[in-house]
Scaffold this motif. Sequence first.
Motif, PDB file in Angstrom:
ATOM      1  N   THR A   1       0.845  -1.188   0.000  1.00 15.80           N
ATOM      2  CA  THR A   1       0.000   0.000   0.000  1.00 15.80           C
ATOM      3  C   THR A   1       0.881   1.239   0.000  1.00 15.80           C
ATOM      4  O   THR A   1       2.027   1.204   0.464  1.00 15.80           O
ATOM      5  N   TYR A   2       0.316   2.332  -0.508  1.00 12.92           N
ATOM      6  CA  TYR A   2       1.084   3.558  -0.691  1.00 12.92           C
ATOM      7  C   TYR A   2       0.287   4.742  -0.139  1.00 12.92           C
ATOM      8  O   TYR A   2      -0.708   5.159  -0.752  1.00 12.92           O
ATOM      9  N   PRO A   3       0.696   5.255   1.011  1.00  7.75           N
ATOM     10  CA  PRO A   3      -0.012   6.388   1.620  1.00  7.75           C
ATOM     11  C   PRO A   3      -0.050   7.594   0.678  1.00  7.75           C
ATOM     12  O   PRO A   3       0.937   7.915   0.022  1.00  7.75           O
ATOM     13  N   GLY A   4      -1.210   8.221   0.586  1.00 11.64           N
ATOM     14  CA  GLY A   4      -1.358   9.426  -0.213  1.00 11.64           C
ATOM     15  C   GLY A   4      -1.536   9.193  -1.705  1.00 11.64           C
ATOM     16  O   GLY A   4      -1.853  10.126  -2.443  1.00 11.64           O
ATOM     17  N   LEU A   5      -1.341   7.970  -2.169  1.00 10.39           N
ATOM     18  CA  LEU A   5      -1.446   7.688  -3.605  1.00 10.39           C
ATOM     19  C   LEU A   5      -2.905   7.494  -3.990  1.00 10.39           C
ATOM     20  O   LEU A   5      -3.625   6.709  -3.373  1.00 10.39           O
ATOM     21  N   GLN A   6      -3.318   8.223  -5.023  1.00 15.79           N
ATOM     22  CA  GLN A   6      -4.679   8.087  -5.526  1.00 15.79           C
ATOM     23  C   GLN A   6      -4.724   6.960  -6.549  1.00 15.79           C
ATOM     24  O   GLN A   6      -3.926   6.032  -6.475  1.00 15.79           O
ATOM     25  N   HIS A   7      -5.622   7.017  -7.503  1.00 16.90           N
ATOM     26  CA  HIS A   7      -5.780   5.978  -8.526  1.00 16.90           C
ATOM     27  C   HIS A   7      -4.726   6.213  -9.611  1.00 16.90           C
ATOM     28  O   HIS A   7      -5.015   6.706 -10.712  1.00 16.90           O
ATOM     29  N   ALA A   8      -3.483   5.898  -9.281  1.00 12.58           N
ATOM     30  CA  ALA A   8      -2.340   6.158 -10.156  1.00 12.58           C
ATOM     31  C   ALA A   8      -1.208   5.222  -9.744  1.00 12.58           C
ATOM     32  O   ALA A   8      -1.424   4.274  -8.998  1.00 12.58           O
ATOM     33  N   SER A   9      -0.023   5.479 -10.234  1.00 12.44           N
ATOM     34  CA  SER A   9       1.151   4.714  -9.801  1.00 12.44           C
ATOM     35  C   SER A   9       2.225   5.693  -9.338  1.00 12.44           C
ATOM     36  O   SER A   9       2.130   6.895  -9.558  1.00 12.44           O
ATOM     37  N   CYS A  10       3.232   5.149  -8.688  1.00 10.57           N
ATOM     38  CA  CYS A  10       4.335   5.970  -8.196  1.00 10.57           C
ATOM     39  C   CYS A  10       5.630   5.174  -8.305  1.00 10.57           C
ATOM     40  O   CYS A  10       5.621   3.967  -8.572  1.00 10.57           O
ATOM     41  N   ALA A  11       6.735   5.845  -8.095  1.00 12.14           N
ATOM     42  CA  ALA A  11       8.046   5.194  -8.227  1.00 12.14           C
ATOM     43  C   ALA A  11       8.192   4.018  -7.260  1.00 12.14           C
ATOM     44  O   ALA A  11       8.747   2.973  -7.633  1.00 12.14           O
ATOM     45  N   SER A  12       7.686   4.159  -6.055  1.00 10.93           N
ATOM     46  CA  SER A  12       7.781   3.061  -5.083  1.00 10.93           C
ATOM     47  C   SER A  12       7.030   1.830  -5.560  1.00 10.93           C
ATOM     48  O   SER A  12       7.492   0.705  -5.393  1.00 10.93           O
ATOM     49  N   GLU A  13       5.870   2.049  -6.168  1.00 10.84           N
ATOM     50  CA  GLU A  13       5.091   0.927  -6.678  1.00 10.84           C
ATOM     51  C   GLU A  13       5.822   0.236  -7.826  1.00 10.84           C
ATOM     52  O   GLU A  13       5.900  -0.992  -7.879  1.00 10.84           O
TER      53      GLU A  13
END
Length: 64
Positions: free
Chosen positions: A42-54
């Motif tokens: 899970t990724y705090p603060g992340l909406q319906h998108a992706s991020c570098a951590s993911e």
Amino acid sequence: MTPFLLCHGLADGVVLPEMSGLSVASLLGPTAESIDSVKHCTYPGLQHASCASEVEDIGDFLLK
């Protein structure tokens, strides 16, 4: 069991974060015997998108 990776942003308003928790519970079943085959990130603060951590988590998962 086939390994599974579930990733979810905790601020997702399109697919609620609770849904991935239900998916994990369903995959594990009542005895949670296959807990090593299911990874839930899970990724705090992340909406319906992706991020570098993911993306990094996905890469690590695929390299196993």
